[in-house]
Design a protein around this motif. Structure first.
Motif, short mmCIF file in Angstrom:
data_model
loop_
_atom_site.label_atom_id
_atom_site.label_comp_id
_atom_site.label_asym_id
_atom_site.label_seq_id
_atom_site.Cartn_x
_atom_site.Cartn_y
_atom_site.Cartn_z
N VAL A 305 0.84 -1.21 0.00
CA VAL A 305 0.00 0.00 0.00
C VAL A 305 0.88 1.25 0.00
O VAL A 305 0.62 2.21 -0.74
CB VAL A 305 -0.95 -0.03 1.22
N TYR A 309 0.61 3.81 -3.12
CA TYR A 309 -0.09 5.09 -2.92
C TYR A 309 0.73 6.11 -2.13
O TYR A 309 0.28 7.22 -1.93
CB TYR A 309 -1.42 4.84 -2.20
N ARG A 312 0.88 7.90 3.84
CA ARG A 312 -0.15 8.90 4.15
C ARG A 312 0.07 9.44 5.55
O ARG A 312 1.06 9.17 6.21
CB ARG A 312 -1.53 8.28 4.04
N LEU A 319 -4.56 5.56 5.22
CA LEU A 319 -6.00 5.28 5.32
C LEU A 319 -6.29 3.84 4.91
O LEU A 319 -7.22 3.21 5.38
CB LEU A 319 -6.76 6.25 4.42
N THR A 320 -5.47 3.38 4.01
CA THR A 320 -5.63 1.99 3.57
C THR A 320 -5.49 1.03 4.73
O THR A 320 -6.25 0.08 4.88
CB THR A 320 -4.56 1.66 2.52
N LEU A 322 -6.07 1.70 7.79
CA LEU A 322 -7.27 1.81 8.63
C LEU A 322 -8.41 1.01 8.02
O LEU A 322 -9.12 0.30 8.71
CB LEU A 322 -7.67 3.28 8.77
N SER A 323 -8.53 1.12 6.71
CA SER A 323 -9.64 0.41 6.08
C SER A 323 -9.49 -1.09 6.24
O SER A 323 -10.44 -1.81 6.45
CB SER A 323 -9.74 0.77 4.61
N PHE A 326 -10.73 -1.88 9.77
CA PHE A 326 -12.08 -1.59 10.23
C PHE A 326 -13.19 -2.01 9.27
O PHE A 326 -14.29 -2.25 9.69
CB PHE A 326 -12.23 -0.08 10.50
N THR B 10 -12.17 5.79 6.42
CA THR B 10 -12.16 4.51 5.71
C THR B 10 -13.01 4.59 4.46
O THR B 10 -12.63 4.09 3.42
CB THR B 10 -12.70 3.41 6.64
N PHE B 13 -11.17 6.20 1.70
CA PHE B 13 -10.20 5.34 1.05
C PHE B 13 -10.89 4.32 0.15
O PHE B 13 -10.47 4.08 -0.97
CB PHE B 13 -9.34 4.59 2.07
N ILE B 19 -6.73 -3.43 -3.00
CA ILE B 19 -5.75 -4.36 -3.57
C ILE B 19 -6.03 -5.79 -3.11
O ILE B 19 -5.34 -6.71 -3.53
CB ILE B 19 -4.30 -3.95 -3.26
#
Lengths: 337, 185
Positions: A305, A309, A312, A319-320, A322-323, A326, B10, B13, B19
């Motif tokens: 990531v 990207y 960050r 943010l990736t 975090l995603s 969560f 989130t 994003f 990916i």
């Protein structure tokens, strides 16, 4: 035996313009000058010349010792420096002269490999001399001097590149030698990179320019190393593939803008297209971008990531990240219903 | 408040790129979703052309507006006639077709849970050849090497699941069995 001695003496006389058979106090400066002049006139030295050198070498150790001493004729350098330098002429003449001296160079480097690391009064090895002194816009890609050293002595050349500054006697800027091999306009037929890569360390490939770009960043930069036609992209991709296959971790090198080679390509393409009034939406991905992306995807997810990207906000977390943490718990039910 | 902020970030994003695609969570909870719900869920993501990892669990895709309650999967699949035509399931095809339409052309690691009756049809598995697959982990017992070859001819790693059937083991070890995968490391 007698015949050989006779022949050697004859050649020596030609070279030295001297009538004396034995001279223990040979003027080595003059000798070197005449050796190179002989090569300039006759091209590669023949057997007679090499026999003569061998005989002199055996008979007079001072000759051998003198070969790696600084010479007056080529101030502050060895004979090797002298062969590469010569008088200042047009670049075509210099190249021609250099080509006539190939055999002498080979003989010298095989007989006295230590000469390769010797420095002249400007603190240049012969490789740096070849690289820096003959830098000319007329020379496309790798200059013939460097190409000679890389093709004929890849391991020794790589050894020069691999030495760090701490090791002393290091080549000052290995990246400037590597750039034309990877990004030069003659990438099609140039096998220099392939010859050198097996011997080059990862540290050398991670050497950077003033913007902390590695050679892979520069190769990946849009419109820098190729004209971005499909054919040239394919050729450049092979070079990049060579680099990355040799040391896969160089895909993770970041420049001063914290860009990976992949991100550097994406951003430079975006910048180029914007500046030239192109349409970003119609810009398609290409083989180089795809290859770099594929290699990034083979890294652990967090690193991938970052490489794709950029880093960050947050303490090393994008943010990736975090995603990833969560979304599985909170977002899926929300999106579903 | 912190929680809301995180969710908000989130979301931002997720509208960028994914990916990986891990649908394991979809198999929990209600256990059954409709095709419309699945598409709605996937529509939230923008995918990279290369995905690092795709994990597809045993999903029960019900016909739209008739979402079924959690029952025994085998029984459900027999009821869901629009999804399971003939013998064998096809849910995976829906997901992978969708990914293809979204521009995905390579999946580095594909993991599919297919170890309960009825499993996916072999023809469905073979139709995966539109993707470039590196790691092929299809959890179906005694999967035919020919089917694997059709699905992932350039696979570098193949995970096999055997019931111990001697005939299958022999076919795997035959010259025209797994020996065809020249890139397997």
């Amino acid at each position: 035996m007698k015949l050989v001695q006779k022949t050697s003496a004859k050649v020596k006389n030609v070279l030295l313009d001297s009538e004396e058979d034995e001279d223990p106090e040979l003027d080595t400066t003059e000798l070197h000058r005449k050796i190179t002049r002989y090569c300039d006139l006759h091209g590669k030295p023949g057997h007679e010349f090499l026999d003569w050198i061998d005989n002199i070498d055996r008979g007079n150790p001072k000759i051998k010792q003198s070969l790696d001493k600084p010479l007056d004729a080529y101030p502050g350098g060895t004979l090797l420096h002298g062969i590469v330098r010569g008088p200042h002429q047009k670049i075509e003449q210099v190249i021609g002269r250099f080509q006539r001296r190939y055999e002498l160079l080979r003989w010298l480097l095989e007989s006295y490999p230590e000469l390769y690391a010797e420095r002249d009064h400007e603190d240049h090895t012969v490789l740096e001399e070849a690289m820096l002194k003959f830098h000319s816009p007329k020379l496309n890609g790798v200059n013939p001097f460097v190409e000679y050293f890389v093709r004929e002595f890849p391991a020794e050349t790589a050894q020069q590149l691999n030495r760090t500054e701490d090791d002393g006697n290091s080549l000052k800027a290995p990246i400037f030698l590597l750039i034309p091999m990877v990004c030069g306009p003659d990438i099609e037929g140039n096998g220099c990179l392939g010859a050198l890569l097996p011997y080059v360390t990862e540290t050398t490939l991670r050497q950077t320019d003033e913007n902390r770009n590695t050679v892979l960043h520069l190769a990946a930069r849009y419109k820098y190393a190729c004209d971005e036609t499909p054919d040239s992209q394919e050729l450049l991709k092979r070079q990049i593939e060579n680099l990355v296959n040799t040391h896969p971790d160089i895909i993770c090198a970041l420049n001063k803008d914290k860009e990976s080679p992949y991100l550097h390509r994406v951003n430079s393409a975006r910048e180029y297209i914007t500046q030239n009034g192109g349409d970003l939406l119609t810009h398609k991905s290409d083989v180089i971008t795809d290859f770099l992306k594929d290699r990034c995807m083979h890294r652990p997810i967090e690193e991938a990531v970052d490489l794709l990207y950029g880093r960050r906000s947050g303490p090393g977390k994008s943010l990736t990240h975090l995603s990833c943490c969560f979304c599985r718990w909170f977002l899926i039910p929300e999106y579903l219903f | 408040m912190l929680f809301l902020s995180v969710v908000s970030n989130t979301r931002i994003f997720i509208l960028e790129h994914q990916i990986t695609l891990n649908l394991q969570e979809l198999s929990r909870g209600r256990g059954t979703i409709t095709k419309r719900q699945l598409i709605k869920f996937l529509d939230r993501f923008h995918f990279e052309s290369i995905l690092q990892f795709v994990d597809i669990p045993r999903l029960i895709l019900a016909p739209d507006k008739t979402a079924l309650t959690a029952e025994k999967p085998a029984k459900l699949s027999r009821k869901g006639t629009s999804i399971t035509s003939g013998i064998g399931r096809e849910e995976c095809l829906e997901i992978l077709k969708y990914l293809q339409e979204k521009g995905v052309r390579k999946i580095i690691e594909l993991v599919v849970d297919d170890d309960q009756d009825p499993p996916h049809k072999d023809t469905i598995i073979a139709s995966l050849n539109t993707f470039d697959l590196e790691i092929f982990d299809w959890k179906k017992l005694d999967l035919c090497s020919d089917t694997i070859f059709k699905a992932a001819p350039y696979a570098q790693k193949i995970v096999l699941y055997s019931s111990g059937n001697n005939a299958v083991l022999r076919s795997w070890s035959a010259a025209d069995g797994l020996g065809r995968f020249t890139r397997v490391r």
